[in-house]
Scaffold this active site. Structure first.
Site, mmCIF file in Angstrom:
data_model
loop_
_atom_site.group_PDB
_atom_site.id
_atom_site.type_symbol
_atom_site.label_atom_id
_atom_site.label_comp_id
_atom_site.label_asym_id
_atom_site.label_seq_id
_atom_site.Cartn_x
_atom_site.Cartn_y
_atom_site.Cartn_z
ATOM 1 N N ASN A 12 0.741 -1.402 -0.043
ATOM 2 C CA ASN A 12 0.122 -0.124 0.118
ATOM 3 C C ASN A 12 0.900 1.436 0.103
ATOM 4 O O ASN A 12 0.886 2.437 0.502
ATOM 5 C CB ASN A 12 -1.596 0.146 1.384
ATOM 6 C CG ASN A 12 -1.825 -1.025 0.831
ATOM 7 O OD1 ASN A 12 -2.255 -0.857 0.256
ATOM 8 N ND2 ASN A 12 -1.997 -2.021 2.303
ATOM 9 N N GLU A 88 3.874 -6.278 -9.231
ATOM 10 C CA GLU A 88 3.831 -7.650 -8.195
ATOM 11 C C GLU A 88 4.923 -8.432 -8.860
ATOM 12 O O GLU A 88 4.598 -9.704 -8.697
ATOM 13 C CB GLU A 88 2.499 -7.861 -8.226
ATOM 14 C CG GLU A 88 1.428 -7.045 -8.073
ATOM 15 C CD GLU A 88 1.041 -5.645 -6.775
ATOM 16 O OE1 GLU A 88 2.222 -6.835 -5.877
ATOM 17 O OE2 GLU A 88 0.051 -5.613 -6.875
ATOM 18 N N CYS A 182 6.532 0.035 10.718
ATOM 19 C CA CYS A 182 7.752 0.479 10.619
ATOM 20 C C CYS A 182 7.929 -1.289 11.848
ATOM 21 O O CYS A 182 7.245 -1.579 12.119
ATOM 22 C CB CYS A 182 7.891 1.397 11.360
ATOM 23 S SG CYS A 182 7.254 1.178 13.504
HETATM 24 ZN ZN LIG Z 1 5.270 2.214 13.696
#
Ligand SMILES: [Zn+2]
Length: 199
Positions: A12, A88, A182
């Site tokens: 995304n 992809e 993250c």
């Molecule tokens: Zn984070």
């Protein structure tokens, strides 16, 4: 000299959007491009590259056993191909990546590949590993975690919103959902500290 480019990111981040924009830039200048996508990826329709913001374009769908070097040879015809785009990339095999390298080296056609770097378990996809090993240039397409840090990892949520810790590397067409995080929040989520409301 033509180059093999690997544009990688987590989920995304807008990879398909970037691909479609770059392909459009060529076509706007009257140059021919070829778009490729794995045949089993039918999320936007077979042989269609779609992006989350609604752009889409027709692509050549290829099967897992396809030889992409031969395929591009067959498509060449009279009008030269200015660039080959592949979406992809993580759905490809290592052999496919070498076939793309041969398109670059022997036909002198640049190849722009877009794909995920790692899977939901934080492991490189075989094709991503091959691309990291042999591509000429790598570019990171960036997106952010809910905390604002750069998102480099992805978790897979099942139909109940639970974090998947095992399973097949590739699933297409299920009701699972992917969330980009993250490294710290990915680590938390894989260790059971997942807070779904945070996303
Ligand atoms: Zn984070």
């Amino acid at each position: 000299m033509a180059k093999l480019y690997f544009n990688y990111s987590t989920m995304n981040a807008g990879k398909s959007t970037m691909l479609l924009q770059a392909a459009y830039n060529y076509e706007e200048r009257g140059m021919r491009v070829v778009l490729l996508i794995a045949a089993f990826d039918e999320r936007a329709g077979k042989g269609v590259i779609g992006s989350r913001i609604g752009l889409q374009a027709n692509a050549v769908a290829f099967e897992p056993e396809a030889d992409l070097f031969a395929l591009i040879g067959d498509l060449s015809g009279d009008e030269p191909i200015a660039c080959v785009f592949v979406d992809e990339a993580h759905f490809m095999t290592r052999e496919h990546i070498w076939q793309l390298a041969r398109i670059v080296d022997r036909k002198n056609i640049p190849v722009m590949v877009y794909g995920l770097r790692t899977d939901f378990q934080g492991k490189l996809f075989p094709a991503s590993q091959e691309l990291m090993a042999i591509s000429d240039e790598m570019r990171e397409v960036r997106t952010i975690c809910h905390c604002g840090r750069k998102a480099t990892m992805v978790v897979r949520l099942d139909g109940n919103g639970m974090v998947a810790r095992e399973g097949a590397q590739i699933e297409v067409g299920g009701n699972e959902k992917y969330v980009s995080l993250c490294r710290r929040h990915w680590d938390d989520s894989m260790n059971g500290e997942w807070v779904a409301e945070a996303v």
